[in-house]
Design a protein around this motif. Sequence first.
Motif, PDB file in Angstrom:
ATOM      1  N   ILE B 296      -6.368  19.778   4.469  1.00  0.00           N
ATOM      2  CA  ILE B 296      -5.737  18.469   4.264  1.00  0.00           C
ATOM      3  C   ILE B 296      -6.800  17.420   4.552  1.00  0.00           C
ATOM      4  O   ILE B 296      -7.228  17.235   5.694  1.00  0.00           O
ATOM      5  CB  ILE B 296      -4.536  18.269   5.202  1.00  0.00           C
ATOM      6  N   LEU B 297      -7.271  16.711   3.504  1.00  0.00           N
ATOM      7  CA  LEU B 297      -8.284  15.662   3.681  1.00  0.00           C
ATOM      8  C   LEU B 297      -7.607  14.322   3.526  1.00  0.00           C
ATOM      9  O   LEU B 297      -6.946  14.083   2.531  1.00  0.00           O
ATOM     10  CB  LEU B 297      -9.367  15.778   2.603  1.00  0.00           C
ATOM     11  N   THR B 298      -7.751  13.449   4.502  1.00  0.00           N
ATOM     12  CA  THR B 298      -7.091  12.152   4.381  1.00  0.00           C
ATOM     13  C   THR B 298      -8.056  11.037   4.763  1.00  0.00           C
ATOM     14  O   THR B 298      -9.069  11.257   5.422  1.00  0.00           O
ATOM     15  CB  THR B 298      -5.873  12.057   5.310  1.00  0.00           C
ATOM     16  N   ALA B 299      -7.710   9.839   4.339  1.00  0.00           N
ATOM     17  CA  ALA B 299      -8.489   8.662   4.736  1.00  0.00           C
ATOM     18  C   ALA B 299      -7.509   7.547   5.061  1.00  0.00           C
ATOM     19  O   ALA B 299      -6.501   7.376   4.390  1.00  0.00           O
ATOM     20  CB  ALA B 299      -9.422   8.232   3.615  1.00  0.00           C
ATOM     21  N   LEU B 300      -7.821   6.796   6.123  1.00  0.00           N
ATOM     22  CA  LEU B 300      -6.987   5.641   6.453  1.00  0.00           C
ATOM     23  C   LEU B 300      -7.454   4.457   5.625  1.00  0.00           C
ATOM     24  O   LEU B 300      -8.568   4.454   5.125  1.00  0.00           O
ATOM     25  CB  LEU B 300      -7.148   5.305   7.935  1.00  0.00           C
ATOM     26  N   SER B 301      -6.592   3.453   5.497  1.00  0.00           N
ATOM     27  CA  SER B 301      -7.025   2.271   4.755  1.00  0.00           C
ATOM     28  C   SER B 301      -6.274   1.057   5.260  1.00  0.00           C
ATOM     29  O   SER B 301      -5.050   1.041   5.266  1.00  0.00           O
ATOM     30  CB  SER B 301      -6.779   2.495   3.265  1.00  0.00           C
ATOM     31  N   GLN B 302      -7.039   0.036   5.672  1.00  0.00           N
ATOM     32  CA  GLN B 302      -6.370  -1.190   6.119  1.00  0.00           C
ATOM     33  C   GLN B 302      -6.138  -2.138   4.957  1.00  0.00           C
ATOM     34  O   GLN B 302      -5.220  -2.949   4.980  1.00  0.00           O
ATOM     35  CB  GLN B 302      -7.249  -1.860   7.202  1.00  0.00           C
ATOM     36  N   THR B 303      -6.971  -2.019   3.896  1.00  0.00           N
ATOM     37  CA  THR B 303      -6.952  -3.050   2.846  1.00  0.00           C
ATOM     38  C   THR B 303      -5.629  -3.119   2.094  1.00  0.00           C
ATOM     39  O   THR B 303      -5.202  -4.177   1.709  1.00  0.00           O
ATOM     40  CB  THR B 303      -8.063  -2.817   1.812  1.00  0.00           C
ATOM     41  N   GLY B 304      -4.975  -1.962   1.863  1.00  0.00           N
ATOM     42  CA  GLY B 304      -3.713  -2.040   1.130  1.00  0.00           C
ATOM     43  C   GLY B 304      -2.510  -2.034   2.043  1.00  0.00           C
ATOM     44  O   GLY B 304      -1.374  -2.104   1.586  1.00  0.00           O
ATOM     45  N   SER B 305      -2.758  -1.949   3.367  1.00  0.00           N
ATOM     46  CA  SER B 305      -1.644  -1.673   4.280  1.00  0.00           C
ATOM     47  C   SER B 305      -0.770  -2.894   4.478  1.00  0.00           C
ATOM     48  O   SER B 305      -1.177  -4.028   4.257  1.00  0.00           O
ATOM     49  CB  SER B 305      -2.193  -1.218   5.632  1.00  0.00           C
ATOM     50  N   LEU B 306       0.445  -2.634   4.918  1.00  0.00           N
ATOM     51  CA  LEU B 306       1.420  -3.710   5.109  1.00  0.00           C
ATOM     52  C   LEU B 306       1.589  -4.000   6.583  1.00  0.00           C
ATOM     53  O   LEU B 306       1.756  -3.088   7.382  1.00  0.00           O
ATOM     54  CB  LEU B 306       2.776  -3.279   4.534  1.00  0.00           C
ATOM     55  N   PHE B 307       1.556  -5.251   6.950  1.00  0.00           N
ATOM     56  CA  PHE B 307       1.859  -5.709   8.308  1.00  0.00           C
ATOM     57  C   PHE B 307       0.902  -5.133   9.350  1.00  0.00           C
ATOM     58  O   PHE B 307       1.280  -4.893  10.481  1.00  0.00           O
ATOM     59  CB  PHE B 307       3.305  -5.353   8.707  1.00  0.00           C
ATOM     60  N   LYS B 308      -0.363  -4.914   8.950  1.00  0.00           N
ATOM     61  CA  LYS B 308      -1.349  -4.476   9.930  1.00  0.00           C
ATOM     62  C   LYS B 308      -2.478  -5.492   9.969  1.00  0.00           C
ATOM     63  O   LYS B 308      -2.927  -5.930   8.909  1.00  0.00           O
ATOM     64  CB  LYS B 308      -1.938  -3.105   9.524  1.00  0.00           C
ATOM     65  N   PRO B 309      -2.984  -5.882  11.161  1.00  0.00           N
ATOM     66  CA  PRO B 309      -4.050  -6.887  11.211  1.00  0.00           C
ATOM     67  C   PRO B 309      -5.343  -6.338  10.638  1.00  0.00           C
ATOM     68  O   PRO B 309      -5.556  -5.136  10.621  1.00  0.00           O
ATOM     69  CB  PRO B 309      -4.197  -7.165  12.711  1.00  0.00           C
ATOM     70  N   GLN B 310      -6.206  -7.248  10.187  1.00  0.00           N
ATOM     71  CA  GLN B 310      -7.415  -6.799   9.512  1.00  0.00           C
ATOM     72  C   GLN B 310      -8.408  -6.139  10.467  1.00  0.00           C
ATOM     73  O   GLN B 310      -9.265  -5.385  10.045  1.00  0.00           O
ATOM     74  CB  GLN B 310      -8.096  -7.984   8.827  1.00  0.00           C
ATOM     75  N   SER B 311      -8.268  -6.434  11.777  1.00  0.00           N
ATOM     76  CA  SER B 311      -9.211  -5.859  12.717  1.00  0.00           C
ATOM     77  C   SER B 311      -8.875  -4.412  13.063  1.00  0.00           C
ATOM     78  O   SER B 311      -9.660  -3.729  13.697  1.00  0.00           O
ATOM     79  CB  SER B 311      -9.228  -6.684  13.998  1.00  0.00           C
ATOM     80  N   ALA B 312      -7.700  -3.915  12.628  1.00  0.00           N
ATOM     81  CA  ALA B 312      -7.299  -2.557  13.022  1.00  0.00           C
ATOM     82  C   ALA B 312      -7.970  -1.544  12.126  1.00  0.00           C
ATOM     83  O   ALA B 312      -7.857  -1.617  10.908  1.00  0.00           O
ATOM     84  CB  ALA B 312      -5.779  -2.419  12.911  1.00  0.00           C
ATOM     85  N   TYR B 313      -8.707  -0.583  12.699  1.00  0.00           N
ATOM     86  CA  TYR B 313      -9.266   0.485  11.869  1.00  0.00           C
ATOM     87  C   TYR B 313      -9.176   1.860  12.508  1.00  0.00           C
ATOM     88  O   TYR B 313      -9.410   2.863  11.870  1.00  0.00           O
ATOM     89  CB  TYR B 313     -10.722   0.176  11.482  1.00  0.00           C
ATOM     90  N   LEU B 314      -8.856   1.931  13.814  1.00  0.00           N
ATOM     91  CA  LEU B 314      -8.794   3.233  14.466  1.00  0.00           C
ATOM     92  C   LEU B 314      -7.516   3.962  14.076  1.00  0.00           C
ATOM     93  O   LEU B 314      -6.506   3.323  13.766  1.00  0.00           O
ATOM     94  CB  LEU B 314      -8.843   3.051  15.981  1.00  0.00           C
ATOM     95  N   PRO B 315      -7.520   5.315  14.118  1.00  0.00           N
ATOM     96  CA  PRO B 315      -6.307   6.053  13.726  1.00  0.00           C
ATOM     97  C   PRO B 315      -5.080   5.654  14.527  1.00  0.00           C
ATOM     98  O   PRO B 315      -3.989   5.508  13.992  1.00  0.00           O
ATOM     99  CB  PRO B 315      -6.684   7.512  13.974  1.00  0.00           C
ATOM    100  N   SER B 316      -5.253   5.469  15.863  1.00  0.00           N
ATOM    101  CA  SER B 316      -4.073   5.154  16.679  1.00  0.00           C
ATOM    102  C   SER B 316      -3.480   3.809  16.293  1.00  0.00           C
ATOM    103  O   SER B 316      -2.269   3.626  16.303  1.00  0.00           O
ATOM    104  CB  SER B 316      -4.452   5.148  18.156  1.00  0.00           C
TER     105      SER B 316
END
Lengths: 219, 388
Positions: B296-316
């Motif tokens: 299972i290969l996954t990637a997080l993404s802040q750019t398309g996310s909803l209601f998340k601040p731009q500074s958030a990038y860690l998995p937690s």
Amino acid sequence: MCVSLSLCLVRWSRYNPYYLDPDPSKDARVPESELSPEEKELQELKTVSPIKAALSSDTSSAFNDPLISKFINMMMQDGNKILARGIMTQTLETIKRKQVEKYHKSPAAKREEIECNPYTVFHQALENCKPIIGLASVQKGGKSYQVPVPLTDNRRRFLAMKWLITECRDNKHRRTHMYEKLSQELLAAFANEGNVVKRKHDLHKMAEANRAYAHYRWW
Amino acid sequence: FAKKIKIVSITFHYINIYKKLSKCKICYGNLTTFNLSCPFLSQTYHSERHTGQYYTLPAAHIQKLFPHGLPPRFQLQIKTFNEGCVMVRPPALELISYLKKADYSKPPLRYILYGDVGTGKTMCLSHALHYCYTQGWLIVHISDAHLWVKNCKELLPSSSRPSRFDQPIQASQWLKNFKITNERFLSKVQLGYVWTKRERTEKGQPLGELVDQGVNRMKSSSDVVGAVLRELRLQAGGATEGEGAFKLAVAVDGLNALWGKTSLKKEDRTMCEPEELTLIHNVRKMMKNNWSGGAILTALSQTGSLFKPQSAYLPSELLGEEGFDNMEPFVPVSVSNYNEKEFESCYLYYLDRNWLQHSHSRSEEGKKELIFLSNKNPSILERLCAFL
């Protein structure tokens, strides 16, 4: 209305005539031995006289192009410089993409003829759009005549830019983006085709047709 | 003297690699000093000494594997340069080395690519996915899970379950892309499934028929997606040798969409939970490691996310408590900005492709300016060089 930015206006456009323009380029300093006597006088003047405040759009970087800055200012509406600059960068990118795509798809023999640099394309297109002679309205004996008249460099540059912008705003399909319209017009003008160059030619023909009235000009 | 021998032996080693690469029958494209353009051979040769070098994705592979997977700016770049070149970077190499060493009789390992905005998570994921494709795995690729939780025009109540919502357009689009990517597997995998009380697929029907049914009948397409995923999960670890054996690669970009909030509203104008969407529910089931025979290969993404601040990038931060608990244990792979060698390589690649046109950008000072302006962030550098 561009109220969201907290830019304070430092520089007025009304200054005392003895104020000098700022020169942001890094190569402004040339060693004294290479200067002619007039330039030495100018340098002396710069140390003594006051200088106008620099605009926030001027940079000392070599990427700064005064012609492009002027065009951005002319495109700007309601003081929204960010939008205007964004449109300009997108235009340059689109021009470059089209040309580089053509470059990579063409055989090696034809590659040298394709101009990929968007800045040279812009400069050349603007040159091709600049009218050489203009028309002025002169009143003589109750009637006003269109008299052919020489234009200053600033006026020619202004007319070329104005024609480009109005052409793109008015005469294109409304659903296309400004940068697409501009890139199409600029590439056409680069090849001496398109509506803006046609308008320049029409002006030249009118001036040629009204040659007889040239003596009505007294300046 | 020892140094001279070392240099000579290293150059011979490289010459040998280039000789092997240039003799590969499948290889095409130019072999410049920083371009490894043999896809098949170079996959096995991708190691730490190739970091920073570019390798070309063959056009046929791009069409098949990534009908929807690549970032839009990269697609523009492929169109402009007439080739798709990916830089070999340490996170992708790490991921590929884990994939090579993993034991596929055990439950799948979950890899999460995380990093700041624009550092290259989607590209690393695509690189690893291309590796899986060349090794002959079956690919389940959700190019952007955020597209399933926002801007949905048709939200139908589900036919099979009362409290769920279907998204027929997104589901049928995904099934079409799945069909393009995994054509060779569609006739092999056998299954049997019951739809509604009236429709059923008999046992022994190939997967292709199921996918076709989902594409043609939009109403049941979300359920078809669920069925396809369930079958693949059951069959991935099943036949160990022989005809029916395949390894399953599940790739999800924008993993945080599965456990975040949606911007979709139900008919009584209350907010929809991601749980209530059939597609999201089925993908969440895929993310559990209760099957075997894949990764299972996954990637997080802040750019398309909803209601998340731009500074958030860690998995937690991006996954939230629920998502983190569901995904644990996972292998985190961090993706960061270019280091100096990678920046050099990117700069030289743009020069080679005739992309950096401004005369100042080709000088040393211009290069320093680019480093300063972009902070060696891949996406910002790309956007800068676009108009220079």
